[in-house]
Enzyme design. Structure first.
Site, PDB file in Angstrom:
ATOM      1  N   SER A   1      -1.865  -7.242  11.150  1.00 52.58           N
ATOM      2  CA  SER A   1      -2.920  -6.843  11.824  1.00 52.58           C
ATOM      3  C   SER A   1      -2.184  -6.231  13.300  1.00 52.58           C
ATOM      4  O   SER A   1      -2.405  -5.050  13.763  1.00 52.58           O
ATOM      5  CB  SER A   1      -3.672  -7.658  12.288  1.00 52.58           C
ATOM      6  OG  SER A   1      -4.916  -7.365  13.180  1.00 52.58           O
TER       7      SER A   1
ATOM      8  N   ASP B   1      -9.991  -7.235   9.544  1.00 54.47           N
ATOM      9  CA  ASP B   1      -8.994  -6.102   9.546  1.00 54.47           C
ATOM     10  C   ASP B   1      -8.664  -6.014   8.294  1.00 54.47           C
ATOM     11  O   ASP B   1      -7.246  -6.326   8.115  1.00 54.47           O
ATOM     12  CB  ASP B   1      -7.947  -6.587  10.721  1.00 54.47           C
ATOM     13  CG  ASP B   1      -7.235  -5.231  11.215  1.00 54.47           C
ATOM     14  OD1 ASP B   1      -7.502  -4.290  10.823  1.00 54.47           O
ATOM     15  OD2 ASP B   1      -6.070  -5.492  11.828  1.00 54.47           O
TER      16      ASP B   1
ATOM     17  N   HIS C   1      -8.139  -1.379  10.541  1.00 54.57           N
ATOM     18  CA  HIS C   1      -7.990  -0.419  11.523  1.00 54.57           C
ATOM     19  C   HIS C   1      -6.970   0.805  11.049  1.00 54.57           C
ATOM     20  O   HIS C   1      -7.236   1.894  11.514  1.00 54.57           O
ATOM     21  CB  HIS C   1      -7.270  -0.832  12.949  1.00 54.57           C
ATOM     22  CG  HIS C   1      -5.884  -1.319  12.894  1.00 54.57           C
ATOM     23  ND1 HIS C   1      -5.507  -2.848  12.381  1.00 54.57           N
ATOM     24  CD2 HIS C   1      -4.511  -0.627  13.172  1.00 54.57           C
ATOM     25  CE1 HIS C   1      -4.163  -2.580  12.572  1.00 54.57           C
ATOM     26  NE2 HIS C   1      -3.680  -1.510  12.813  1.00 54.57           N
TER      27      HIS C   1
ATOM     28  N   GLY D   1       3.612   0.951  12.992  1.00 55.06           N
ATOM     29  CA  GLY D   1       3.729   1.452  11.584  1.00 55.06           C
ATOM     30  C   GLY D   1       3.605   0.321  10.568  1.00 55.06           C
ATOM     31  O   GLY D   1       3.578   0.629   9.386  1.00 55.06           O
TER      32      GLY D   1
ATOM     33  N   SER E   1       1.467  -2.162  10.275  1.00 49.52           N
ATOM     34  CA  SER E   1       0.160  -2.505  10.071  1.00 49.52           C
ATOM     35  C   SER E   1      -0.326  -2.554   8.702  1.00 49.52           C
ATOM     36  O   SER E   1      -0.142  -1.115   7.936  1.00 49.52           O
ATOM     37  CB  SER E   1      -0.884  -1.800  10.866  1.00 49.52           C
ATOM     38  OG  SER E   1      -1.095  -2.067  12.111  1.00 49.52           O
TER      39      SER E   1
END
Length: 293
Positions: free
Chosen positions: A263, A166, A136, A246, A248
């Site tokens: 994720s 992801d 993402h 942040g 991720s």
């Protein structure tokens, strides 16, 4: 035969008949339907439940844990409850603290567009160096930078897979020297990573991210499915490690072993803590034909 004897015989026959009819007929015992298998329950959930803020996973005891966040209320919760009840006692409902969300945001870290994420693991394959981050995040922009002002280019997106998966692969500039393969521990030290695998249930793990730094917890589920609101993501690792926007794309690891890429989840790294889900890194490595180093 005397009439009195006849009367007694008839009375005896009538009494016997009444005794027989007084015995209640045997009643059929209700039969409890067999519990659906975890695979059957999961298949039903995949096709029937698309509500944002929901997630599910198979537990070690064979039950399926269905989780929902603070946004699933009113008719949404009624609908979810009805659907899970129809699947029988193999389903357990759980309310999560806070809102289930992806952990990308604006700020520091690796930058693409108006967002920041965290670098996961450095990888090598097909003659060039790259790094993994969340899919993402990879969807946000094709060019990534190491600074908020977008002055220092760090790489270009080769591929991104989200939703469903992801993970994303960002290529370092051609000709760059071999980047360090270590995970920064946000305490002045780094941890070398030499292999990738899938952790077992209960494994003690660490997660690093640009927003919240280094935190630890345990693996609480495997092969989880999550609905953030833009499509289902499947096959995730659930943990008790906290994370924040942040973080991720940041690495999940233990010792020299790479486990996953951050994720999303619920909560934060302050008072509430929370639940965080990770994309297994082995799936990303296989998809791109690269290895960690």
């Amino acid at each position: 035969m005397r009439s009195s004897t006849i009367r007694r015989s008839v009375a005896a026959l009538v009494a016997a008949a009444l005794a027989v009819t007084a015995v209640p007929a045997a009643q059929a015992e209700p039969v409890k339907p067999p519990r659906l298998s975890a695979a059957a329950i999961t298949s039903a959930l995949m096709s029937q439940v698309t509500t944002p803020g929901t997630a599910w996973q198979t537990q070690p005891d064979g039950t399926v844990l269905v989780s929902y966040d603070s946004t699933v209320t009113g008719s949404k919760l009624t609908d979810l409850t009805a659907k899970t009840r129809r699947l029988g006692d193999g389903v357990v409902l759980e309310k999560l603290p806070g809102k289930l969300q992806k952990y990308s945001t604006g700020g520091e870290g690796i930058y693409g567009g108006e967002y920041r994420c965290s670098l996961g693991f450095n990888v090598y394959g097909k003659g060039r160096y790259s790094f993994l981050t969340a899919g993402h995040c990879g969807n946000i922009a094709s060019t990534w930078y190491s600074d908020a002002g977008h002055q220092v280019k760090i790489g270009t997106r080769q591929s991104s897979s989200y939703p469903g998966n992801d993970f994303a692969l960002i290529n370092y500039p051609v000709g760059i020297k071999k980047p360090g393969g270590s995970v920064y521990l946000y305490n002045g030290k780094s941890q070398d990573i030499t292999r990738a695998t899938t952790p077992a249930f209960g494994t003690y793990v660490y997660r690093a991210g640009v927003t919240s730094g280094l935190h630890s917890g345990t693996v609480r589920g495997l092969n989880a499915t999550v609905n953030y609101g833009d499509g289902q993501i499947t096959g995730l690792i659930r943990t008790s490690v906290c994370a924040e926007p942040g973080d991720s794309g940041g690495p999940l690891f233990s010792g020299r072993s790479a486990y996953g890429l951050t994720s999303g989840g619920t909560g934060d790294c302050k008072t509430p803590g929370g639940v965080t889900y990770f994309q297994p890194v082995t799936e990303a490595l296989a998809a791109y034909g690269v290895v960690v180093y």
